[in-house]
Scaffold this motif. Structure first.
Motif, PDB file in Angstrom:
ATOM      1  N   ALA A 141     -15.998  46.457 157.617  1.00  0.00           N
ATOM      2  CA  ALA A 141     -16.544  45.807 156.517  1.00  0.00           C
ATOM      3  C   ALA A 141     -16.071  46.977 155.243  1.00  0.00           C
ATOM      4  N   GLU A 142     -16.530  48.167 155.511  1.00  0.00           N
ATOM      5  CA  GLU A 142     -16.212  49.079 154.565  1.00  0.00           C
ATOM      6  C   GLU A 142     -15.006  49.530 154.093  1.00  0.00           C
ATOM      7  N   ALA A 143     -14.020  49.125 155.208  1.00  0.00           N
ATOM      8  CA  ALA A 143     -12.615  49.305 155.000  1.00  0.00           C
ATOM      9  C   ALA A 143     -12.184  48.513 154.143  1.00  0.00           C
ATOM     10  N   LEU A 144     -12.497  47.086 153.915  1.00  0.00           N
ATOM     11  CA  LEU A 144     -12.174  46.006 153.072  1.00  0.00           C
ATOM     12  C   LEU A 144     -12.644  46.377 151.593  1.00  0.00           C
ATOM     13  N   ARG A 145     -13.389  47.326 151.541  1.00  0.00           N
ATOM     14  CA  ARG A 145     -13.963  47.377 149.973  1.00  0.00           C
ATOM     15  C   ARG A 145     -12.888  47.311 148.927  1.00  0.00           C
TER      16      ARG A 145
END
Length: 164
Positions: free
Chosen positions: A71-75
């Motif tokens: 999820a963080e990688a999609l920021r």
């Protein structure tokens, strides 16, 4: 009308540890995202499993995102759909994606440039027009209220009284 991508939301970060993401919304709210099964996320297809209102936007879960790290990688990733997937409009309604980029003429026939943005400061939509560059300089910009604009299929006509 082209079938260019229309951004409906952007991922602003992770929410919890199970892979949920926080969304900044650009449309009618979290419920409107349920009308779409999947989104293009920078060339990657994300399948919507659930969405609910959240802090400053919405919280969504996608089938392809299984943990907080993913999820963080999609920021910062924009979630788009093709223009053809959007619902039909009523009389006098428009999508910003259909207007941005239109060439503009004044009601007196003067070529004005093209619409580069639509703003709303509380009293209604205002278009921002950039004039063509002159002598290797960036074009000058001006704004006009939407009520002074007549939209046609391939251009916008702006009442000459609102042209600087």
């Amino acid at each position: 009308m082209t079938d260019k991508p229309v951004t409906l939301a952007a991922i602003v970060g992770a929410h919890g540890v199970a892979g949920d993401v926080r969304l900044k919304l650009f449309g009618e709210g979290a419920e409107s995202l349920k009308n779409y099964k999947s989104f293009d996320a920078a060339g990657r297809i994300l399948t919507l499993k659930s969405v609910r209102p959240g802090p400053n936007g919405a919280v969504a879960r996608f089938a392809e995102v299984g943990d907080r790290g993913a999820a963080e990688a999609l920021r910062g990733t924009a979630l788009t759909v093709p223009r053809s997937a959007l619902p039909p409009l009523g009389e006098g309604e428009y999508y910003h994606a259909d207007i941005i980029g239109l060439s503009c003429l004044s009601s007196a026939g003067e070529a004005l440039g093209e619409i580069i943005a639509i703003e709303n400061f509380g009293a209604g939509d205002i278009i921002e027009v950039e004039r063509p560059p002159a002598e290797d300089k960036k074009g000058k910009r001006f704004m006009a209220p939407m009520h002074a604009v007549t939209l046609e299929a391939d251009r916008a006509i702006i009442d000459a009284a609102f042209v600087e």
